[in-house]
Design a protein around this motif. Structure first.
Motif, PDB file in Angstrom:
ATOM      1  N   GLY A  49       0.798  -1.219   0.000  1.00 54.42           N
ATOM      2  CA  GLY A  49       0.000   0.000   0.000  1.00 54.42           C
ATOM      3  C   GLY A  49       0.830   1.269   0.000  1.00 54.42           C
ATOM      4  N   GLY A  50       2.150   1.153  -0.063  1.00 58.00           N
ATOM      5  CA  GLY A  50       3.028   2.314   0.022  1.00 58.00           C
ATOM      6  C   GLY A  50       3.402   2.950  -1.306  1.00 58.00           C
ATOM      7  N   GLU A  51       2.644   2.678  -2.353  1.00 61.20           N
ATOM      8  CA  GLU A  51       2.959   3.250  -3.666  1.00 61.20           C
ATOM      9  C   GLU A  51       2.972   4.772  -3.648  1.00 61.20           C
ATOM     10  OE1 GLU A  51       1.110  -0.782  -4.397  1.00 61.20           O
ATOM     11  OE2 GLU A  51       0.681   0.912  -3.095  1.00 61.20           O
ATOM     12  N   GLY A  52       2.057   5.377  -2.925  1.00 62.84           N
ATOM     13  CA  GLY A  52       1.993   6.840  -2.865  1.00 62.84           C
ATOM     14  C   GLY A  52       3.249   7.451  -2.264  1.00 62.84           C
ATOM     15  N   VAL A  53       3.789   6.802  -1.257  1.00 64.74           N
ATOM     16  CA  VAL A  53       5.031   7.281  -0.638  1.00 64.74           C
ATOM     17  C   VAL A  53       6.164   7.240  -1.657  1.00 64.74           C
ATOM     18  CG1 VAL A  53       6.780   6.768   1.119  1.00 64.74           C
ATOM     19  CG2 VAL A  53       4.347   6.634   1.698  1.00 64.74           C
ATOM     20  N   LEU A  54       6.231   6.143  -2.419  1.00 56.96           N
ATOM     21  CA  LEU A  54       7.286   6.008  -3.425  1.00 56.96           C
ATOM     22  C   LEU A  54       7.140   7.047  -4.539  1.00 56.96           C
ATOM     23  CD1 LEU A  54       7.565   2.122  -3.723  1.00 56.96           C
ATOM     24  CD2 LEU A  54       9.112   3.691  -2.539  1.00 56.96           C
ATOM     25  N   LEU A  55       5.928   7.252  -5.003  1.00 59.44           N
ATOM     26  CA  LEU A  55       5.715   8.246  -6.065  1.00 59.44           C
ATOM     27  C   LEU A  55       6.056   9.650  -5.586  1.00 59.44           C
ATOM     28  CD1 LEU A  55       2.446   6.844  -7.633  1.00 59.44           C
ATOM     29  CD2 LEU A  55       4.732   6.839  -8.649  1.00 59.44           C
ATOM     30  N   ALA A  56       5.688   9.973  -4.361  1.00 61.11           N
ATOM     31  CA  ALA A  56       6.024  11.294  -3.809  1.00 61.11           C
ATOM     32  C   ALA A  56       7.536  11.445  -3.664  1.00 61.11           C
ATOM     33  CB  ALA A  56       5.330  11.498  -2.459  1.00 61.11           C
ATOM     34  N   LEU A  57       8.192  10.383  -3.227  1.00 60.64           N
ATOM     35  CA  LEU A  57       9.648  10.405  -3.099  1.00 60.64           C
ATOM     36  C   LEU A  57      10.308  10.580  -4.461  1.00 60.64           C
ATOM     37  CD1 LEU A  57      12.280  10.089  -1.534  1.00 60.64           C
ATOM     38  CD2 LEU A  57      11.944   7.604  -1.627  1.00 60.64           C
ATOM     39  N   ALA A  58       9.835   9.862  -5.472  1.00 59.51           N
ATOM     40  CA  ALA A  58      10.393   9.995  -6.828  1.00 59.51           C
ATOM     41  C   ALA A  58      10.246  11.427  -7.330  1.00 59.51           C
ATOM     42  CB  ALA A  58       9.707   9.022  -7.777  1.00 59.51           C
ATOM     43  N   ALA A  59       9.106  12.039  -7.100  1.00 63.62           N
ATOM     44  CA  ALA A  59       8.895  13.420  -7.538  1.00 63.62           C
ATOM     45  C   ALA A  59       9.854  14.368  -6.834  1.00 63.62           C
ATOM     46  CB  ALA A  59       7.443  13.831  -7.275  1.00 63.62           C
ATOM     47  N   GLN A  60      10.058  14.176  -5.544  1.00 59.97           N
ATOM     48  CA  GLN A  60      10.979  15.037  -4.792  1.00 59.97           C
ATOM     49  C   GLN A  60      12.422  14.840  -5.249  1.00 59.97           C
ATOM     50  OE1 GLN A  60      10.211  14.163  -0.684  1.00 59.97           O
ATOM     51  NE2 GLN A  60       8.257  15.244  -0.686  1.00 59.97           N
ATOM     52  N   LEU A  61      12.802  13.597  -5.515  1.00 58.81           N
ATOM     53  CA  LEU A  61      14.158  13.325  -5.988  1.00 58.81           C
ATOM     54  C   LEU A  61      14.404  13.960  -7.354  1.00 58.81           C
ATOM     55  CD1 LEU A  61      14.516   9.580  -4.940  1.00 58.81           C
ATOM     56  CD2 LEU A  61      15.769  11.533  -3.984  1.00 58.81           C
ATOM     57  N   GLU A  62      13.429  13.824  -8.244  1.00 58.65           N
ATOM     58  CA  GLU A  62      13.607  14.398  -9.581  1.00 58.65           C
ATOM     59  C   GLU A  62      13.649  15.921  -9.532  1.00 58.65           C
ATOM     60  OE1 GLU A  62      12.195  13.840 -14.155  1.00 58.65           O
ATOM     61  OE2 GLU A  62      10.750  13.371 -12.594  1.00 58.65           O
ATOM     62  N   GLU A  63      12.883  16.516  -8.648  1.00 53.46           N
ATOM     63  CA  GLU A  63      12.911  17.973  -8.507  1.00 53.46           C
ATOM     64  C   GLU A  63      14.263  18.429  -7.952  1.00 53.46           C
ATOM     65  OE1 GLU A  63      10.670  21.408  -5.912  1.00 53.46           O
ATOM     66  OE2 GLU A  63       9.473  19.715  -6.626  1.00 53.46           O
ATOM     67  N   ALA A  64      14.791  17.704  -6.995  1.00 57.27           N
ATOM     68  CA  ALA A  64      16.068  18.085  -6.385  1.00 57.27           C
ATOM     69  C   ALA A  64      17.248  17.846  -7.319  1.00 57.27           C
ATOM     70  CB  ALA A  64      16.279  17.301  -5.087  1.00 57.27           C
ATOM     71  N   ALA A  65      17.191  16.790  -8.105  1.00 58.73           N
ATOM     72  CA  ALA A  65      18.285  16.441  -9.029  1.00 58.73           C
ATOM     73  C   ALA A  65      17.675  15.844 -10.286  1.00 58.73           C
ATOM     74  CB  ALA A  65      19.233  15.452  -8.368  1.00 58.73           C
ATOM     75  N   PRO A  66      17.275  16.688 -11.238  1.00 56.88           N
ATOM     76  CA  PRO A  66      16.596  16.188 -12.452  1.00 56.88           C
ATOM     77  C   PRO A  66      17.387  15.059 -13.112  1.00 56.88           C
ATOM     78  CG  PRO A  66      16.553  18.576 -12.386  1.00 56.88           C
ATOM     79  CD  PRO A  66      17.434  18.130 -11.246  1.00 56.88           C
ATOM     80  N   TRP A  67      16.680  14.003 -13.481  1.00 54.80           N
ATOM     81  CA  TRP A  67      17.324  12.794 -13.986  1.00 54.80           C
ATOM     82  C   TRP A  67      17.993  12.992 -15.326  1.00 54.80           C
ATOM     83  CZ3 TRP A  67      12.398   9.740 -12.464  1.00 54.80           C
ATOM     84  CH2 TRP A  67      12.350   9.629 -11.077  1.00 54.80           C
ATOM     85  N   GLY A  68      17.521  13.882 -16.142  1.00 61.79           N
ATOM     86  CA  GLY A  68      18.106  14.082 -17.464  1.00 61.79           C
ATOM     87  C   GLY A  68      19.387  14.898 -17.440  1.00 61.79           C
ATOM     88  N   THR A  69      19.805  15.350 -16.266  1.00 62.50           N
ATOM     89  CA  THR A  69      20.992  16.217 -16.198  1.00 62.50           C
ATOM     90  C   THR A  69      22.174  15.546 -15.520  1.00 62.50           C
ATOM     91  OG1 THR A  69      20.278  17.174 -14.105  1.00 62.50           O
ATOM     92  CG2 THR A  69      19.552  18.292 -16.114  1.00 62.50           C
ATOM     93  N   ALA A  70      22.111  14.216 -15.380  1.00 62.72           N
ATOM     94  CA  ALA A  70      23.224  13.534 -14.727  1.00 62.72           C
ATOM     95  C   ALA A  70      24.488  13.680 -15.550  1.00 62.72           C
ATOM     96  CB  ALA A  70      22.871  12.048 -14.554  1.00 62.72           C
ATOM     97  N   PRO A  71      25.618  13.867 -14.893  1.00 61.50           N
ATOM     98  CA  PRO A  71      26.874  14.022 -15.642  1.00 61.50           C
ATOM     99  C   PRO A  71      27.253  12.735 -16.347  1.00 61.50           C
ATOM    100  CG  PRO A  71      27.313  13.813 -13.306  1.00 61.50           C
ATOM    101  CD  PRO A  71      25.812  13.890 -13.455  1.00 61.50           C
TER     102      PRO A  71
END
Length: 100
Positions: free
Chosen positions: A75-97
């Motif tokens: 039942g923790g899918e919402g926690v994971l989706l919220a975490l993914a959104a926060q991670l992508e906002e903090a360090a956008p995935w398309g900009t990795a060196p």
């Protein structure tokens, strides 16, 4: 375990990223031989049917991709989706060196 944790964190792969062709899906014996070696952290969630996600986390010294794996209780899918959104906002995935 999840009585005291919101999520678990582990590397996506238990070994460094393999060269292309190592995990050849056209050859089932390759998958069987390597699956347990590389998926030691992720397979528990697959077998248990628990929510989990792997997200990009930069590159190694050879420019190969790295990832991190998060798991949550049933039942923790919402926690994971919220975490993914926060991670992508903090360090956008398309900009990795890339490779150094």
């Amino acid at each position: 375990m999840f009585r005291s944790l919101d999520v678990t964190l582990a590397p996506t792969l238990a070994r460094p990223t393999p060269p292309l062709g190592t995990l050849d899906t056209a050859q089932p014996e390759s998958i069987y031989r390597h699956a347990s070696v590389y998926s030691a952290f992720t397979s528990v969630y697959n077998v248990a049917g628990m929510p989990a996600m792997s997200v990009p986390f930069g590159h190694d010294g050879q420019g190969l991709p790295l990832g991190v794996h998060f798991g949550a209780p049933l039942g923790g899918e919402g926690v994971l989706l919220a975490l993914a959104a926060q991670l992508e906002e903090a360090a956008p995935w398309g900009t990795a060196p890339g490779p150094a």
